[in-house]
Design a protein around this motif. Structure first.
Motif, PDB file in Angstrom:
ATOM      1  N   ASP A 197       6.777  44.302   0.174  1.00  0.00           N
ATOM      2  CA  ASP A 197       5.862  43.639  -0.757  1.00  0.00           C
ATOM      3  C   ASP A 197       4.556  44.437  -0.819  1.00  0.00           C
TER       4      ASP A 197
ATOM      5  N   LYS B 130       0.743  43.242  -1.114  1.00  0.00           N
ATOM      6  CA  LYS B 130      -0.042  42.007  -1.201  1.00  0.00           C
ATOM      7  C   LYS B 130      -1.405  42.189  -1.869  1.00  0.00           C
TER       8      LYS B 130
ATOM      9  N   GLY C  40      -0.410  36.831  -4.055  1.00  0.00           N
ATOM     10  CA  GLY C  40       0.944  36.388  -3.713  1.00  0.00           C
ATOM     11  C   GLY C  40       1.911  37.550  -3.628  1.00  0.00           C
TER      12      GLY C  40
ATOM     13  N   TYR D 147      13.350  34.088   5.959  1.00  0.00           N
ATOM     14  CA  TYR D 147      12.550  35.252   5.559  1.00  0.00           C
ATOM     15  C   TYR D 147      11.741  35.683   6.767  1.00  0.00           C
TER      16      TYR D 147
ATOM     17  N   ASN E  54       9.193  32.746   6.651  1.00  0.00           N
ATOM     18  CA  ASN E  54       9.180  31.802   5.547  1.00  0.00           C
ATOM     19  C   ASN E  54      10.558  31.170   5.466  1.00  0.00           C
TER      20      ASN E  54
ATOM     21  N   ARG F 202      12.317  30.420   2.736  1.00  0.00           N
ATOM     22  CA  ARG F 202      12.800  30.533   1.349  1.00  0.00           C
ATOM     23  C   ARG F 202      12.754  31.993   0.933  1.00  0.00           C
TER      24      ARG F 202
ATOM     25  N   GLY G 243      11.496  35.302  -0.822  1.00  0.00           N
ATOM     26  CA  GLY G 243      10.155  35.798  -1.110  1.00  0.00           C
ATOM     27  C   GLY G 243      10.001  36.148  -2.579  1.00  0.00           C
ATOM     28  N   ASP G 244       8.777  36.104  -3.024  1.00  0.00           N
ATOM     29  CA  ASP G 244       8.447  36.432  -4.405  1.00  0.00           C
ATOM     30  C   ASP G 244       7.289  37.421  -4.343  1.00  0.00           C
TER      31      ASP G 244
ATOM     32  N   GLU H 198       9.750  39.939  -3.701  1.00  0.00           N
ATOM     33  CA  GLU H 198      10.817  40.753  -3.105  1.00  0.00           C
ATOM     34  C   GLU H 198      12.193  40.435  -3.715  1.00  0.00           C
TER      35      GLU H 198
HETATM   36  N1  GLY Z   1       6.019  37.864  -1.041  1.00  0.00           N
HETATM   37  C1  GLY Z   1       5.509  36.996  -0.052  1.00  0.00           C
HETATM   38  C2  GLY Z   1       6.081  35.650  -0.063  1.00  0.00           C
HETATM   39  O1  GLY Z   1       6.969  35.333  -0.824  1.00  0.00           O
HETATM   40  O2  GLY Z   1       5.639  34.839   0.727  1.00  0.00           O
END
Ligand code: GLY
Ligand code: AMP
Length: 435
Positions: A212, A214, A226, A269, A285, A287, A289-290, A292
């Motif tokens: 990612d 950031k 994000g 994650y 995490n 769930r 990732g966003d 990724e």
């Molecule tokens: N890309 C970081 C997240 O989804 O937490």
């Protein structure tokens, strides 16, 4: 088969895209979805936390699997709610989701399971927290324990910065209840990678690693966001290192959650720092990732299908081959387009023009909406995620950047250097190879 996706961002668009690519006959629903998802699915005017309405819909339509994107409904117990009604759902229970929703829970679990991570102590008292920061010395990391929309982590260069951060969390309560506890954590140095695994709590299938970006600006400068872009795979992680991550991080974490009576099902994650002493956990995490996901799913092979693995995780009636290869070939680079003012005060309502489709390029909608006259407009901080796939990293990066440059909306922000570390590595390897 019918599948319901809960969420309406770029990550959920990527999931919808991958499901339909593997199985064009699939009937897809999304709640609430977005205009990009609407090209693949029927979007429902139900929010992600309206569990009764979601469950009623899933039961009435005979949905085979509900897939949850964001953390908020998981933290609020959507999986517990669906399971109580015997409705199949992909994601962790509220108890297991604590791996993300409580950093103090996650830290204690890692300590107990001897999972490599930064040293940290948890505090509710500001004086004691300041004392701990002095013991660790600067730089030091201050983290609000609860969910703080990605803003609760402060990397402090000096002890004075750490004191201000501790004051903001525990005294001024900038993050509300998310900051009723905080962690004072050792600073780790290295490159960050995200490793995802699909699991039913016992077996696990790791996905190809992604990285990612950031910070808002090129060269990893500017405020934290994000995520402004991602790429996959990451050559900094060898196959051996991936194996080590499974055996020293992912598996012990799942075992520890099971031992606590909170087996984790869904997508785990692991945000990792590749330190000189090996990979260490920055955060977990509960769930996908966003952004990724928007880079990982395009390089996922067609067999086994992503949906089949998710069904196996939710139904618990089959164990997949854990050694399957989850990287098809090639590279994917995702460039996020953000609205003016992001991340502090993103503006909405700007008209978006997307150029005609280009080979190997997929545009995922994150924060978009349709005006009553049909125009596509910005509707959030991160607006679109442009993913390009190619057989070389350089080409994927170039295509993603070029297409991102040609999308138009007022005040558009994007990074033209997504994957700069990978490019540097590949250039160095090329030179070494040529020498
Ligand atoms: N890309 C970081 C997240 O989804 O937490
Ligand atoms: P998190 O929300 O926990 O992912 O933290 C946000 C970002 O802060 C991470 O992506 C890292 O870049 C940074 N960070 C968090 N913890 C540490 C740490 N212990 N050492 C260095 N950087 C960290």
């Amino acid at each position: 088969m019918k599948v319901l996706i809960v969420g309406g961002g770029g990550r959920e668009h990527a999931l919808a895209w991958r499901f339909k690519k593997d199985n064009p006959a699939l009937t897809l629903y999304a709640a609430p979805g977005n205009p990009g998802i609407a090209e693949l699915a029927t979007c429902l005017p139900i929010s992600v936390t309206e569990f009764d309405a979601l469950a009623t819909f899933a039961r009435r339509e005979g949905v085979s699997l509900t897939v949850v994107g964001p953390e908020a409904p998981l933290a609020a117990g959507i999986v517990d709610h669906f399971r109580a009604e015997r409705l199949p759902i992909f994601g962790p229970t509220r108890d297991a989701a604590q791996i993300e929703t409580s950093k103090s829970f996650a830290k204690q679990l890692m300590l107990d399971a001897r999972v490599p991570t930064a040293r940290a102590l948890t505090f509710t008292d500001a004086d004691r927290a300041r004392g701990a920061a002095r013991e660790l010395g600067a730089p030091v990391v201050i983290k609000a324990s609860g969910l703080a929309a990605g803003k609760g982590v402060m990397v402090c260069e000096t002890l004075a910065d750490a004191d201000r951060a501790i004051d903001a969390v525990l005294v001024q309560r900038t993050f509300g209840v998310a900051g009723s506890e905080l962690l004072v954590e050792e600073f780790m140095e290295g490159e960050e990678v995200s490793v995802f695994a699909i699991t039913n709590g016992e077996w696990l299938v790791p996905m190809v690693p992604a990285q990612d970006h950031k910070r808002l600006l090129a060269g990893d400068r500017g405020p934290n966001t994000g995520g402004m872009g991602a790429y996959a795979p990451v050559s900094a992680l060898t196959r051996e290192a991936e194996g080590e991550i499974v055996s020293t991080i992912l598996r012990p974490t799942l075992d520890a959650l099971r031992a606590r009576g909170a087996p984790f099902t869904g997508l785990l994650y692991a945000g990792l720092m590749l330190t000189r002493d090996g990979p260490k956990v920055v955060e977990f995490n509960c769930r996908f990732g966003d952004p990724e996901t928007q880079a990982i799913l395009p390089v996922w092979p067609s067999e086994p299908s992503l949906l089949d693995l998710m069904l196996a995780s939710a139904s618990n009636d089959e164990t997949p081959d854990e050694d399957i290869v989850t990287h098809d070939r090639g590279f994917a680079v995702t460039t996020v387009l953000a609205s003016v003012g992001y991340p502090e005060t993103p503006r909405t309502g700007d008209v978006i023009t997307i150029p005609p489709a280009a080979a190997g390029v997929t545009v995922f909608h994150a924060g978009t909406n349709r005006r009553s006259d049909g125009a596509l407009i910005t509707n959030g901080g991160r607006v679109l995620a442009v993913t390009a796939s190619a057989s070389t990293f350089e080409e994927a990066q170039r295509k993603s950047r070029e297409f991102a440059g040609r999308v138009e909306f007022e005040g558009k922000q994007f990074r033209a250097d997504i994957g700069w570390r990978e490019l540097a590595r590949q250039t160095a390897a090329g030179h070494a190879g040529a020498a």
